[in-house]
Design a protein around this motif. Structure first.
Motif, PDB file in Angstrom:
ATOM      1  N   LEU A 216      38.008 -46.401   1.606  1.00 43.94           N
ATOM      2  CA  LEU A 216      38.087 -45.563   0.408  1.00 43.94           C
ATOM      3  C   LEU A 216      36.741 -45.512  -0.297  1.00 43.94           C
ATOM      4  N   LEU A 217      36.064 -46.649  -0.374  1.00 44.29           N
ATOM      5  CA  LEU A 217      34.732 -46.676  -0.980  1.00 44.29           C
ATOM      6  C   LEU A 217      33.774 -45.764  -0.224  1.00 44.29           C
ATOM      7  N   LEU A 218      33.814 -45.822   1.111  1.00 45.51           N
ATOM      8  CA  LEU A 218      32.950 -44.935   1.908  1.00 45.51           C
ATOM      9  C   LEU A 218      33.242 -43.473   1.609  1.00 45.51           C
ATOM     10  N   MET A 219      34.516 -43.129   1.415  1.00 49.96           N
ATOM     11  CA  MET A 219      34.875 -41.742   1.145  1.00 49.96           C
ATOM     12  C   MET A 219      34.403 -41.303  -0.240  1.00 49.96           C
ATOM     13  N   LEU A 220      34.549 -42.181  -1.221  1.00 52.19           N
ATOM     14  CA  LEU A 220      34.069 -41.858  -2.569  1.00 52.19           C
ATOM     15  C   LEU A 220      32.547 -41.717  -2.576  1.00 52.19           C
ATOM     16  N   GLN A 221      31.863 -42.587  -1.850  1.00 53.52           N
ATOM     17  CA  GLN A 221      30.407 -42.488  -1.770  1.00 53.52           C
ATOM     18  C   GLN A 221      29.974 -41.208  -1.070  1.00 53.52           C
ATOM     19  N   ALA A 222      30.748 -40.782  -0.079  1.00 50.54           N
ATOM     20  CA  ALA A 222      30.443 -39.527   0.611  1.00 50.54           C
ATOM     21  C   ALA A 222      30.544 -38.350  -0.344  1.00 50.54           C
ATOM     22  N   VAL A 223      31.580 -38.353  -1.181  1.00 45.04           N
ATOM     23  CA  VAL A 223      31.735 -37.288  -2.175  1.00 45.04           C
ATOM     24  C   VAL A 223      30.566 -37.308  -3.149  1.00 45.04           C
ATOM     25  N   ALA A 224      30.251 -38.496  -3.671  1.00 47.30           N
ATOM     26  CA  ALA A 224      29.165 -38.610  -4.653  1.00 47.30           C
ATOM     27  C   ALA A 224      27.829 -38.167  -4.066  1.00 47.30           C
ATOM     28  N   VAL A 246      37.357 -50.018 -10.603  1.00 52.65           N
ATOM     29  CA  VAL A 246      36.688 -51.236 -10.135  1.00 52.65           C
ATOM     30  C   VAL A 246      35.524 -50.878  -9.219  1.00 52.65           C
ATOM     31  N   MET A 247      35.717 -49.919  -8.338  1.00 51.66           N
ATOM     32  CA  MET A 247      34.650 -49.505  -7.427  1.00 51.66           C
ATOM     33  C   MET A 247      33.489 -48.893  -8.191  1.00 51.66           C
ATOM     34  N   MET A 248      33.792 -48.142  -9.238  1.00 54.26           N
ATOM     35  CA  MET A 248      32.739 -47.491 -10.012  1.00 54.26           C
ATOM     36  C   MET A 248      31.883 -48.516 -10.754  1.00 54.26           C
ATOM     37  N   VAL A 249      32.490 -49.592 -11.218  1.00 51.70           N
ATOM     38  CA  VAL A 249      31.733 -50.648 -11.901  1.00 51.70           C
ATOM     39  C   VAL A 249      30.743 -51.296 -10.942  1.00 51.70           C
ATOM     40  N   LYS A 250      31.180 -51.508  -9.712  1.00 50.12           N
ATOM     41  CA  LYS A 250      30.336 -52.186  -8.729  1.00 50.12           C
ATOM     42  C   LYS A 250      29.319 -51.247  -8.076  1.00 50.12           C
ATOM     43  N   HIS A 251      29.583 -49.943  -8.147  1.00 46.51           N
ATOM     44  CA  HIS A 251      28.723 -48.979  -7.456  1.00 46.51           C
ATOM     45  C   HIS A 251      28.364 -47.853  -8.430  1.00 46.51           C
ATOM     46  N   PRO A 252      27.274 -48.017  -9.171  1.00 45.85           N
ATOM     47  CA  PRO A 252      26.894 -47.069 -10.230  1.00 45.85           C
ATOM     48  C   PRO A 252      26.723 -45.631  -9.748  1.00 45.85           C
ATOM     49  N   GLU A 253      26.396 -45.457  -8.456  1.00 46.47           N
ATOM     50  CA  GLU A 253      26.228 -44.072  -7.970  1.00 46.47           C
ATOM     51  C   GLU A 253      27.509 -43.262  -8.106  1.00 46.47           C
ATOM     52  N   LEU A 254      28.663 -43.948  -8.100  1.00 39.49           N
ATOM     53  CA  LEU A 254      29.932 -43.236  -8.259  1.00 39.49           C
ATOM     54  C   LEU A 254      30.122 -42.761  -9.693  1.00 39.49           C
ATOM     55  N   GLN A 255      29.583 -43.518 -10.643  1.00 39.90           N
ATOM     56  CA  GLN A 255      29.750 -43.165 -12.050  1.00 39.90           C
ATOM     57  C   GLN A 255      29.101 -41.831 -12.385  1.00 39.90           C
ATOM     58  N   ALA A 256      28.022 -41.516 -11.708  1.00 40.65           N
ATOM     59  CA  ALA A 256      27.320 -40.262 -11.989  1.00 40.65           C
ATOM     60  C   ALA A 256      28.057 -39.042 -11.467  1.00 40.65           C
ATOM     61  N   ALA A 257      28.945 -39.257 -10.499  1.00 41.74           N
ATOM     62  CA  ALA A 257      29.621 -38.117  -9.859  1.00 41.74           C
ATOM     63  C   ALA A 257      31.066 -37.954 -10.276  1.00 41.74           C
ATOM     64  N   ASN A 321      38.137 -39.824   7.281  1.00 43.15           N
ATOM     65  CA  ASN A 321      36.784 -39.868   7.834  1.00 43.15           C
ATOM     66  C   ASN A 321      35.778 -39.470   6.759  1.00 43.15           C
ATOM     67  N   ALA A 322      34.972 -40.420   6.327  1.00 42.01           N
ATOM     68  CA  ALA A 322      34.043 -40.183   5.221  1.00 42.01           C
ATOM     69  C   ALA A 322      33.007 -39.117   5.561  1.00 42.01           C
ATOM     70  N   GLU A 323      32.474 -39.139   6.782  1.00 39.30           N
ATOM     71  CA  GLU A 323      31.442 -38.163   7.147  1.00 39.30           C
ATOM     72  C   GLU A 323      32.012 -36.762   7.219  1.00 39.30           C
ATOM     73  N   ARG A 324      33.204 -36.641   7.757  1.00 36.49           N
ATOM     74  CA  ARG A 324      33.816 -35.316   7.797  1.00 36.49           C
ATOM     75  C   ARG A 324      34.118 -34.827   6.384  1.00 36.49           C
ATOM     76  N   LEU A 325      34.542 -35.745   5.519  1.00 36.25           N
ATOM     77  CA  LEU A 325      34.791 -35.377   4.128  1.00 36.25           C
ATOM     78  C   LEU A 325      33.515 -34.844   3.489  1.00 36.25           C
ATOM     79  N   ALA A 326      32.410 -35.535   3.690  1.00 39.49           N
ATOM     80  CA  ALA A 326      31.138 -35.086   3.120  1.00 39.49           C
ATOM     81  C   ALA A 326      30.779 -33.687   3.621  1.00 39.49           C
TER      82      ALA A 326
END
Length: 360
Positions: A216-224, A246-257, A321-326
């Motif tokens: 799930l984290l990989l998929m959220l990062q792909a979107v961001a 929780v993921m957004m706290v640990k991974h600031p790049e998600l907070q921007a998106a 699939n995170a890459e396909r999602l991106a």
């Protein structure tokens, strides 16, 4: 003598499909109904605005069943619903969708000799390890009237041995509600400062996705990674909201998106999804609404019980699939998307057809 109809609901999404039925019943003098809900009267998912937004009454009866274990829930609903039918005999019982409580009510109704009607029959994932798939098979197998949303669902019911005279392709009842409410949508506060058509919507609810946190984290990062300055509005509830926060706290790049906002009422959510540039979801109902609104939609699953949203609509399946999602989000943002069309009988008259058949 008027027919007595019991409409059984097991969860919040059922009410969206039941509201058009109640309006159609109220327009006829041939039947009466009672609306039964499996859960508690103080269920936090049934906010007061839900019923006012849908312009429908609250349930007449609450069975009060509230437990996590599906087998325990099934047994308790069966006991409570049997007691209800003893006190309130019904000529017909309508059950909606594919929950454990829906299956429980279907079994009890059939044992007591009521005519059983299944709304949104013939949907299948063909994954027998899924509890909902077992529920669908049982409910359809018991039903006297199978109300299907399209030819695909009708064909499934036929292949599985349902007699042809029991299958009724009535259309998609979600469209009845969307057509009824589309002039009543309310712009939510979370869109302040954001233009219509300049944002994506993200919804998440499927337990399998939430359980696989690394993916799930990989998929959220792909979107961001690919959304740039296009905000992703995420009206999430409960565990989904907690997990992503929780993921957004640990991974600031998600907070921007990604912007997590409180869960919205029906009219606000309808506005949000109908004016979006695109939708990312794991919900079949949201994908159906996207097809109706001609909004590009990505479903985070490898299958859908609503094949018409892929074959005729605006829905694309990417699995987990995170890459396909991106890649698909990139296409969505560049307007490189299929132009969908409305499937047959998405005309807003499904409830009318159902009631005419029940009262025939």
């Amino acid at each position: 003598m008027k027919q007595q109809i019991c409409i059984f609901t097991g969860a919040r999404p059922n009410f969206v499909k039941v509201a058009p039925l109640i309006r159609a019943i109220n327009r006829t003098d041939e039947c009466n109904y009672q609306l039964v809900y499996a859960g508690r009267e103080d269920d936090p998912t049934l906010e007061a605005s839900l019923f006012s937004d849908l312009e429908m009454p609250r349930p007449d009866v609450y069975l009060g069943v509230d437990c996590e274990n599906l087998n325990e829930l099934t047994g308790r609903v069966m006991a409570e619903f049997e007691h209800y039918l003893e006190q309130h005999p019904a000529d017909s019982v309508i059950v909606v969708d594919d929950l454990a409580s829906t299956m429980a009510a279907a079994i009890v109704a059939k044992k007591r000799g009521a005519r059983l009607a299944h709304l949104v029959a013939g949907t299948r994932s063909f994954d027998i390890t899924m509890p909902k798939e077992i529920n669908r098979l049982v409910i359809d197998g018991l039903s006297d009237m199978l109300f299907t949303a399209g030819m695909g669902s009708s064909s499934i019911a036929t292949r599985e041995g349902a007699e042809l005279h029991k299958i009724y392709m009535v259309g998609n009842i979600l469209m009845d509600q969307l057509r009824y409410c589309r002039d009543r949508w309310q712009r939510p506060a979370c869109l302040e400062g954001i233009e219509d058509g300049r944002y994506l919507v993200f919804t998440l609810n499927r337990k399998a996705l939430l359980a696989s946190k690394d993916n799930l984290l990989l998929m959220l990062q792909a979107v961001a990674r690919v959304t740039g300055d296009v905000p992703v509005i995420a009206p999430l509830r409960g565990l989904a909201a907690e997990t992503v926060q929780v993921m957004m706290v640990k991974h600031p790049e998600l907070q921007a998106a990604i912007r997590i906002v409180p869960a919205l009422g029906y009219l606000e959510f309808g506005y949000l999804t109908s004016r979006a540039k695109g939708i990312i979801t794991d919900s079949g109902n949201v994908a159906e609404e996207a097809t109706f609104n001609h909004v590009p939609c990505i479903t985070l699953n490898s299958y859908t019980e609503h094949q018409e949203t892929v074959k005729q609509g605006t829905n694309v399946l990417v699995g987990e699939n995170a890459e396909r999602l991106a890649s698909e989000v990139g296409r969505m943002l560049s307007d490189d998307w299929v132009t969908g069309q409305l499937p047959d009988r998405w005309d807003g008259r499904t409830a009318e057809r159902i009631v005419s058949m029940l009262c025939a």
